[in-house]
Design a protein around this motif. Structure first.
Motif, short mmCIF file in Angstrom:
data_model
loop_
_atom_site.label_atom_id
_atom_site.label_comp_id
_atom_site.label_asym_id
_atom_site.label_seq_id
_atom_site.Cartn_x
_atom_site.Cartn_y
_atom_site.Cartn_z
N ASP A 58 0.78 -1.23 0.00
CA ASP A 58 0.00 0.00 0.00
C ASP A 58 0.82 1.28 0.00
OD1 ASP A 58 -2.38 -1.25 -0.16
OD2 ASP A 58 -2.94 -1.00 1.93
N ASP A 59 2.02 1.24 0.57
CA ASP A 59 2.76 2.50 0.68
C ASP A 59 3.98 2.59 -0.23
OD1 ASP A 59 4.32 0.68 1.97
OD2 ASP A 59 4.51 1.80 3.82
N LEU A 97 4.75 5.81 -2.19
CA LEU A 97 3.90 6.90 -1.68
C LEU A 97 4.32 7.34 -0.28
CD1 LEU A 97 0.39 5.57 -2.78
CD2 LEU A 97 1.81 7.26 -3.92
N CYS A 129 -2.66 6.03 -0.70
CA CYS A 129 -2.57 4.58 -0.86
C CYS A 129 -2.85 4.24 -2.32
CB CYS A 129 -3.57 3.87 0.05
SG CYS A 129 -5.30 4.21 -0.35
N TRP A 130 -2.47 3.04 -2.72
CA TRP A 130 -2.75 2.58 -4.07
C TRP A 130 -4.18 2.06 -4.12
CZ3 TRP A 130 0.27 4.02 -7.82
CH2 TRP A 130 1.62 4.25 -7.57
N ARG A 131 -4.87 2.32 -5.22
CA ARG A 131 -6.28 1.90 -5.37
C ARG A 131 -6.46 1.20 -6.71
NH1 ARG A 131 -11.39 4.58 -3.95
NH2 ARG A 131 -12.92 3.02 -4.48
N ASP A 132 -7.14 0.07 -6.70
CA ASP A 132 -7.49 -0.61 -7.95
C ASP A 132 -8.57 0.17 -8.67
OD1 ASP A 132 -5.84 -2.89 -7.83
OD2 ASP A 132 -7.25 -3.93 -6.52
N LEU A 150 -3.51 0.19 -11.12
CA LEU A 150 -3.32 0.83 -9.81
C LEU A 150 -3.09 2.32 -9.98
CD1 LEU A 150 -0.96 -1.64 -7.94
CD2 LEU A 150 -3.33 -1.13 -7.39
N LEU A 151 -3.84 3.11 -9.22
CA LEU A 151 -3.66 4.57 -9.20
C LEU A 151 -3.49 5.03 -7.77
CD1 LEU A 151 -6.30 6.22 -11.58
CD2 LEU A 151 -3.84 6.12 -11.87
N PRO A 152 -2.73 6.09 -7.54
CA PRO A 152 -2.63 6.60 -6.18
C PRO A 152 -3.89 7.38 -5.79
CG PRO A 152 -1.29 7.92 -7.66
CD PRO A 152 -1.85 6.79 -8.47
N GLU A 153 -4.39 7.08 -4.61
CA GLU A 153 -5.52 7.82 -4.05
C GLU A 153 -4.93 8.69 -2.94
OE1 GLU A 153 -9.73 6.24 -3.04
OE2 GLU A 153 -8.45 5.93 -1.30
#
Length: 78
Positions: free
Chosen positions: A3-4, A7, A15-18, A32-35
Motif C-alpha cells: 500500500d505505501d 507513496l 494509498c494505491w487503489r485498484d 493501480l492509481l494513487p488515491e
C-alpha cells in the motif's frame, strides 16, 4: 506492490487503489492509481512506450460500479 510503496512522502494520506480501465471495443483492465486524501484523479496519462513520448489518456467515468472506472479517450504524443 504494498500500500505505501512509492507513496511514502504522503504518509497516511495516500494509498494505491485498484481502478478499472475501459478501452474501445469493450476491453477492460485493472490498474493501480494513487488515491490521495481519499481522492482519485479526474484524469491521467499512462505511458505507452519506454521513451515516454506517447501516452494513453483516461478520464474518470460516471457510474456506481464496484471499482472506480476510467474511459480511454486518446493517444497523446509529447
Amino acid at each position: 506492490m504494498n500500500d505505501d510503496e512509492g507513496l511514502e512522502e504522503f504518509g497516511e494520506l495516500a494509498c494505491w487503489r485498484d481502478v478499472l480501465l475501459r478501452f474501445p471495443g469493450g476491453l477492460t483492465r485493472l490498474y493501480l492509481l494513487p488515491e490521495i486524501a481519499g481522492q482519485l484523479p479526474r484524469n491521467f496519462d499512462r505511458p505507452l512506450n519506454d521513451a515516454r513520448t506517447a501516452y494513453e489518456r483516461f478520464v474518470r467515468a460516471d457510474g456506481a460500479g464496484e471499482l472506480p472506472a476510467y474511459e480511454w479517450t486518446e493517444i497523446v504524443e509529447r
